[in-house]
Design a protein around this motif. Structure first.
Motif, PDB file in Angstrom:
ATOM      1  N   GLN A 249      43.593  23.622  42.411  1.00 25.59           N
ATOM      2  CA  GLN A 249      43.375  24.599  43.389  1.00 25.59           C
ATOM      3  C   GLN A 249      41.918  25.448  42.704  1.00 25.59           C
ATOM      4  O   GLN A 249      41.766  25.843  43.943  1.00 25.59           O
TER       5      GLN A 249
ATOM      6  N   LYS B 210      32.252  24.327  52.288  1.00 27.50           N
ATOM      7  CA  LYS B 210      33.180  24.800  53.849  1.00 27.50           C
ATOM      8  C   LYS B 210      32.253  25.748  54.993  1.00 27.50           C
ATOM      9  O   LYS B 210      31.459  25.998  55.649  1.00 27.50           O
ATOM     10  N   GLY B 211      32.439  26.885  53.872  1.00 22.53           N
ATOM     11  CA  GLY B 211      32.210  28.129  55.004  1.00 22.53           C
ATOM     12  C   GLY B 211      30.804  28.263  54.657  1.00 22.53           C
ATOM     13  O   GLY B 211      30.114  28.479  56.369  1.00 22.53           O
TER      14      GLY B 211
ATOM     15  N   ARG C 186      28.945  25.908  57.406  1.00 23.63           N
ATOM     16  CA  ARG C 186      29.926  26.123  58.860  1.00 23.63           C
ATOM     17  C   ARG C 186      28.560  27.245  59.179  1.00 23.63           C
ATOM     18  O   ARG C 186      27.779  26.763  60.106  1.00 23.63           O
TER      19      ARG C 186
ATOM     20  N   ILE D 260      35.946  23.606  47.486  1.00 26.57           N
ATOM     21  CA  ILE D 260      35.483  22.758  48.440  1.00 26.57           C
ATOM     22  C   ILE D 260      35.364  24.114  50.058  1.00 26.57           C
ATOM     23  O   ILE D 260      34.698  24.038  50.439  1.00 26.57           O
ATOM     24  N   GLU D 261      36.377  25.155  49.380  1.00 29.83           N
ATOM     25  CA  GLU D 261      36.627  25.772  50.509  1.00 29.83           C
ATOM     26  C   GLU D 261      35.036  26.729  50.932  1.00 29.83           C
ATOM     27  O   GLU D 261      35.055  26.994  52.076  1.00 29.83           O
ATOM     28  N   GLU D 262      34.701  27.245  49.666  1.00 29.18           N
ATOM     29  CA  GLU D 262      33.125  28.200  49.947  1.00 29.18           C
ATOM     30  C   GLU D 262      32.308  27.336  50.227  1.00 29.18           C
ATOM     31  O   GLU D 262      31.275  28.022  50.857  1.00 29.18           O
TER      32      GLU D 262
ATOM     33  N   GLU E  34      39.760  23.475  45.215  1.00 31.38           N
ATOM     34  CA  GLU E  34      40.154  23.347  46.554  1.00 31.38           C
ATOM     35  C   GLU E  34      39.207  24.564  47.264  1.00 31.38           C
ATOM     36  O   GLU E  34      38.600  25.240  47.924  1.00 31.38           O
ATOM     37  N   ARG E  35      39.249  25.483  46.207  1.00 29.34           N
ATOM     38  CA  ARG E  35      38.910  26.573  46.469  1.00 29.34           C
ATOM     39  C   ARG E  35      37.092  27.001  46.279  1.00 29.34           C
ATOM     40  O   ARG E  35      36.264  27.499  47.480  1.00 29.34           O
TER      41      ARG E  35
ATOM     42  N   HIS F 139      37.666  11.882  51.676  1.00 29.70           N
ATOM     43  CA  HIS F 139      37.778  13.748  52.164  1.00 29.70           C
ATOM     44  C   HIS F 139      36.214  14.074  52.613  1.00 29.70           C
ATOM     45  O   HIS F 139      35.412  12.823  51.687  1.00 29.70           O
TER      46      HIS F 139
ATOM     47  N   SER G 184      33.623  16.654  46.309  1.00 29.90           N
ATOM     48  CA  SER G 184      34.700  16.783  48.218  1.00 29.90           C
ATOM     49  C   SER G 184      36.036  16.541  46.991  1.00 29.90           C
ATOM     50  O   SER G 184      36.305  16.459  45.792  1.00 29.90           O
TER      51      SER G 184
END
Length: 136
Positions: A116, A126-127, A130, A122-124, A119-120, A29, A57
């Motif tokens: 969960q 990732k955002g 970006r 990681i999404e933060e 994952e939350r 990942h 990750s």
């Protein structure tokens, strides 16, 4: 620094989670930089150390520490860390050691709740990654 002192256990790329001979990434990942505090308890309480979560990750993390890590590759640990307002308590195994720098861990069976939360986080991250790239 010679190769032996940088890699005293003579670990290969697979063991260290590095790139292979043709330069391809071997991790499962994508990793994201993160800042957080970690506490790691080696199984049976033989050692506890603290450090900073450097990257993470969905499958593992690297914890920076100056602690002398006295365990073998594959040793089971329990870790608690806090990053971006998220607290995670996870089981992991030691994957690699960079003496004087820290250690890499691969996560083991995560509870649905911890998965969960991870994952939350990681999404933060990732955002945020970006957003920082779009500002460059």
């Amino acid at each position: 620094m010679d190769e032996l002192s940088e890699n005293p256990l003579n670990l290969g790329p697979k063991d260290c989670g590095q790139t292979n001979a043709i330069g391809a990434e071997r991790r499962r990942h994508e990793r994201f930089a993160v800042e957080g505090d970690a506490e790691v308890l080696v199984a049976k309480g033989s050692q506890v150390f603290r450090g900073r979560v450097q990257d993470i990750s969905l499958s593992g993390c690297f914890i920076s520490t100056r602690a002398r890590i006295r365990m073998s590759i594959g040793a089971p640990v329990e870790m608690v860390f806090r990053a971006n307002g998220v607290m995670l308590r996870l089981s992991a195994n030691l994957r690699m050691v960079r003496f004087g720098h820290g250690a890499g861990f691969v996560f083991q069976e995560l509870s649905p709740h911890m998965h969960q939360e991870l994952e939350r986080l990681i999404e933060e991250l990732k955002g945020a990654s970006r957003s920082s790239r779009s500002l460059e």
